[in-house]
Motif scaffolding. Structure first.
Motif, PDB file in Angstrom:
ATOM      1  N   HIS A   1       0.806  -1.210   0.000  1.00  0.00           N
ATOM      2  CA  HIS A   1       0.000   0.000   0.000  1.00  0.00           C
ATOM      3  C   HIS A   1       0.849   1.274   0.000  1.00  0.00           C
ATOM      4  CE1 HIS A   1      -2.693  -3.105   1.845  1.00  0.00           C
ATOM      5  NE2 HIS A   1      -3.505  -2.593   0.934  1.00  0.00           N
ATOM      6  N   CYS A   2       2.129   1.143  -0.234  1.00  0.00           N
ATOM      7  CA  CYS A   2       3.018   2.301  -0.229  1.00  0.00           C
ATOM      8  C   CYS A   2       2.750   3.169  -1.460  1.00  0.00           C
ATOM      9  CB  CYS A   2       4.472   1.839  -0.218  1.00  0.00           C
ATOM     10  SG  CYS A   2       5.669   3.203  -0.260  1.00  0.00           S
ATOM     11  N   ARG A   3       2.655   4.493  -1.254  1.00  0.00           N
ATOM     12  CA  ARG A   3       2.395   5.391  -2.381  1.00  0.00           C
ATOM     13  C   ARG A   3       3.596   5.522  -3.305  1.00  0.00           C
ATOM     14  NH1 ARG A   3       4.494  10.498  -1.466  1.00  0.00           N
ATOM     15  NH2 ARG A   3       5.237  10.913   0.639  1.00  0.00           N
ATOM     16  N   MET A   4       4.782   5.047  -2.852  1.00  0.00           N
ATOM     17  CA  MET A   4       5.979   5.076  -3.683  1.00  0.00           C
ATOM     18  C   MET A   4       6.182   3.768  -4.434  1.00  0.00           C
ATOM     19  SD  MET A   4       7.455   8.032  -3.323  1.00  0.00           S
ATOM     20  CE  MET A   4       9.093   7.660  -3.915  1.00  0.00           C
ATOM     21  N   ARG A   5       5.241   2.866  -4.332  1.00  0.00           N
ATOM     22  CA  ARG A   5       5.414   1.533  -4.914  1.00  0.00           C
ATOM     23  C   ARG A   5       5.761   1.608  -6.395  1.00  0.00           C
ATOM     24  NH1 ARG A   5       0.462  -2.790  -5.459  1.00  0.00           N
ATOM     25  NH2 ARG A   5       1.409  -4.118  -7.049  1.00  0.00           N
ATOM     26  N   GLY A   6       5.090   2.491  -7.146  1.00  0.00           N
ATOM     27  CA  GLY A   6       5.321   2.583  -8.580  1.00  0.00           C
ATOM     28  C   GLY A   6       6.705   3.069  -8.941  1.00  0.00           C
ATOM     29  N   GLU A   7       7.429   3.690  -7.998  1.00  0.00           N
ATOM     30  CA  GLU A   7       8.771   4.196  -8.249  1.00  0.00           C
ATOM     31  C   GLU A   7       9.835   3.316  -7.614  1.00  0.00           C
ATOM     32  OE1 GLU A   7       9.180   8.555  -7.776  1.00  0.00           O
ATOM     33  OE2 GLU A   7       7.073   8.512  -7.180  1.00  0.00           O
ATOM     34  N   SER A   8       9.426   2.229  -6.979  1.00  0.00           N
ATOM     35  CA  SER A   8      10.382   1.378  -6.272  1.00  0.00           C
ATOM     36  C   SER A   8      10.862   0.247  -7.173  1.00  0.00           C
ATOM     37  CB  SER A   8       9.731   0.799  -5.017  1.00  0.00           C
ATOM     38  OG  SER A   8       8.863  -0.277  -5.356  1.00  0.00           O
ATOM     39  N   ILE A   9      11.814  -0.510  -6.670  1.00  0.00           N
ATOM     40  CA  ILE A   9      12.308  -1.669  -7.429  1.00  0.00           C
ATOM     41  C   ILE A   9      11.287  -2.806  -7.438  1.00  0.00           C
ATOM     42  CG2 ILE A   9      14.736  -1.154  -7.023  1.00  0.00           C
ATOM     43  CD1 ILE A   9      14.684  -3.272  -4.788  1.00  0.00           C
ATOM     44  N   PHE A  10      10.201  -2.650  -6.670  1.00  0.00           N
ATOM     45  CA  PHE A  10       9.153  -3.671  -6.639  1.00  0.00           C
ATOM     46  C   PHE A  10       7.982  -3.314  -7.550  1.00  0.00           C
ATOM     47  CE2 PHE A  10      10.709  -3.927  -2.034  1.00  0.00           C
ATOM     48  CZ  PHE A  10      11.692  -4.851  -2.363  1.00  0.00           C
ATOM     49  N   ALA A  11       8.136  -2.282  -8.372  1.00  0.00           N
ATOM     50  CA  ALA A  11       7.019  -1.803  -9.201  1.00  0.00           C
ATOM     51  C   ALA A  11       6.488  -2.886 -10.134  1.00  0.00           C
ATOM     52  CB  ALA A  11       7.454  -0.589 -10.005  1.00  0.00           C
ATOM     53  N   GLY A  12       7.343  -3.791 -10.582  1.00  0.00           N
ATOM     54  CA  GLY A  12       6.919  -4.807 -11.528  1.00  0.00           C
ATOM     55  C   GLY A  12       6.288  -6.040 -10.907  1.00  0.00           C
TER      56      GLY A  12
ATOM     57  N   LEU B   1      16.492 -12.161  -3.072  1.00  0.00           N
ATOM     58  CA  LEU B   1      15.243 -11.842  -3.746  1.00  0.00           C
ATOM     59  C   LEU B   1      15.474 -11.577  -5.227  1.00  0.00           C
ATOM     60  CD1 LEU B   1      12.223 -11.146  -3.750  1.00  0.00           C
ATOM     61  CD2 LEU B   1      12.857  -8.798  -3.119  1.00  0.00           C
ATOM     62  N   SER B   2      16.529 -10.850  -5.566  1.00  0.00           N
ATOM     63  CA  SER B   2      16.793 -10.540  -6.967  1.00  0.00           C
ATOM     64  C   SER B   2      17.113 -11.792  -7.772  1.00  0.00           C
ATOM     65  CB  SER B   2      17.940  -9.525  -7.080  1.00  0.00           C
ATOM     66  OG  SER B   2      19.174 -10.092  -6.677  1.00  0.00           O
ATOM     67  N   GLU B   3      17.634 -12.812  -7.114  1.00  0.00           N
ATOM     68  CA  GLU B   3      17.889 -14.081  -7.801  1.00  0.00           C
ATOM     69  C   GLU B   3      16.600 -14.845  -8.041  1.00  0.00           C
ATOM     70  OE1 GLU B   3      20.645 -15.919  -5.168  1.00  0.00           O
ATOM     71  OE2 GLU B   3      22.345 -14.658  -5.772  1.00  0.00           O
ATOM     72  N   ARG B   4      15.633 -14.686  -7.120  1.00  0.00           N
ATOM     73  CA  ARG B   4      14.340 -15.360  -7.284  1.00  0.00           C
ATOM     74  C   ARG B   4      13.408 -14.591  -8.212  1.00  0.00           C
ATOM     75  NH1 ARG B   4      14.374 -15.174  -1.651  1.00  0.00           N
ATOM     76  NH2 ARG B   4      12.498 -13.862  -1.702  1.00  0.00           N
ATOM     77  N   GLN B   5      13.562 -13.278  -8.230  1.00  0.00           N
ATOM     78  CA  GLN B   5      12.646 -12.423  -8.976  1.00  0.00           C
ATOM     79  C   GLN B   5      13.423 -11.605 -10.021  1.00  0.00           C
ATOM     80  OE1 GLN B   5       9.517 -12.205  -9.111  1.00  0.00           O
ATOM     81  NE2 GLN B   5       8.623 -13.028  -7.242  1.00  0.00           N
ATOM     82  N   PRO B   6      13.501 -12.094 -11.242  1.00  0.00           N
ATOM     83  CA  PRO B   6      14.235 -11.359 -12.287  1.00  0.00           C
ATOM     84  C   PRO B   6      13.730  -9.935 -12.491  1.00  0.00           C
ATOM     85  CG  PRO B   6      13.706 -13.590 -13.021  1.00  0.00           C
ATOM     86  CD  PRO B   6      12.981 -13.382 -11.729  1.00  0.00           C
ATOM     87  N   LYS B   7      12.437  -9.685 -12.219  1.00  0.00           N
ATOM     88  CA  LYS B   7      11.900  -8.335 -12.399  1.00  0.00           C
ATOM     89  C   LYS B   7      12.536  -7.358 -11.408  1.00  0.00           C
ATOM     90  CE  LYS B   7       7.666 -10.015 -12.288  1.00  0.00           C
ATOM     91  NZ  LYS B   7       6.182 -10.143 -12.290  1.00  0.00           N
ATOM     92  N   VAL B   8      12.832  -7.834 -10.214  1.00  0.00           N
ATOM     93  CA  VAL B   8      13.495  -6.974  -9.228  1.00  0.00           C
ATOM     94  C   VAL B   8      14.940  -6.715  -9.654  1.00  0.00           C
ATOM     95  CG1 VAL B   8      14.309  -6.814  -6.839  1.00  0.00           C
ATOM     96  CG2 VAL B   8      12.020  -7.709  -7.333  1.00  0.00           C
ATOM     97  N   ARG B   9      15.627  -7.757 -10.106  1.00  0.00           N
ATOM     98  CA  ARG B   9      17.012  -7.601 -10.562  1.00  0.00           C
ATOM     99  C   ARG B   9      17.093  -6.619 -11.733  1.00  0.00           C
ATOM    100  NH1 ARG B   9      17.959 -12.525 -11.361  1.00  0.00           N
ATOM    101  NH2 ARG B   9      17.654 -12.635 -13.621  1.00  0.00           N
TER     102      ARG B   9
END
Length: 232
Positions: A11-22, A120-128
């Motif tokens: 629910h973070c308002r910065m979610r769209g600008e974070s490395i978790f946006a995808g 996490l970046s190894e499990r989630q290519p979108k984060v990497r």
């Protein structure tokens, strides 16, 4: 620095600008790592050059400067960070930080454990991919700044910087501006006296006005003309 609190990334308002946006909501709920919210005061040191790299950060509010001290003692500001910017991620590849990170305004940050982030970046290519893209963006901005410092006159450097600062706050007429004259000098490769003279001249020409850590650009068109002026 405040006591860390567990962040609500979903629910973070910065979610769209974070490395978790995808990531979709289900993926966010199963990150497998904690993200902590922390508050910091103006002037607070988040880490020093040579400190073990244990955490990375996303800046949600405030401003942070990344500072490198040269062998002669001179300080150079490598980057000035705004809301949405990332820093400390070099710790994914290096054991120690290569610069100081210092808050220049009261701020709110997300803090991520680098060991957990690596997993996490190894499990989630979108984060990497998001991390690599932000690194690339920061590198491109640094390269452009080097070109500007070498090719532009002092007044053009300052005008360019002020316009770029304003672009980070597109909805605001009066901008937060916690930078000291020393900060501007360290970032633009100028002396404090030179920066002070230029700012005074810009105000005399009614291009901008300053008050209580706030800045209002009164004539963006004229600043653009100064920024675009060719060096002699």
């Amino acid at each position: 620095m405040s006591v860390p609190r567990l962040s609500d990334c979903l629910h973070c308002r910065m979610r769209g600008e974070s490395i978790f946006a995808g990531l979709n909501p289900a993926e966010l709920c199963t990150l497998g790592m904690e993200v902590q919210d922390i508050d910091c005061a103006a002037g607070e040191v988040l880490y020093r050059s040579g400190d073990p790299a244990r955490h990375a950060y996303t800046l949600r509010e405030g401003a942070v400067k990344l500072v490198k001290t040269l062998s002669n003692g001179q300080q150079v500001i490598l980057r000035l960070l705004h809301h949405g910017d990332l820093f400390g991620f070099e710790g994914l590849r290096e054991k120690e930080h290569r610069h100081d990170a210092i808050s220049i305004a009261p701020g709110k940050l997300c803090r991520l454990d680098l060991v957990e982030l690596q997993r996490l970046s190894e499990r989630q290519p979108k984060v990497r991919e998001a991390i690599f893209q932000r690194w690339q963006d920061a590198l491109r901005a640094s390269e452009e700044r080097v070109v500007e410092l070498g090719a532009k006159k002092a007044e053009a450097r300052l005008a360019t910087f002020l316009l770029q600062w304003a672009q980070r706050y597109p909805q605001l007429r009066v901008l937060p501006f916690p930078l000291t004259r020393q900060d501007l000098a360290d970032f633009l490769g100028l002396s404090v006296e030179h920066v002070s003279r230029l700012m005074a001249e810009f105000k005399r020409q009614k291009l901008l006005q300053e008050a209580r850590n706030q800045l209002e650009i009164l004539s963006p068109q004229r600043l653009q003309e100064i920024a675009a002026a060719k060096s002699d």
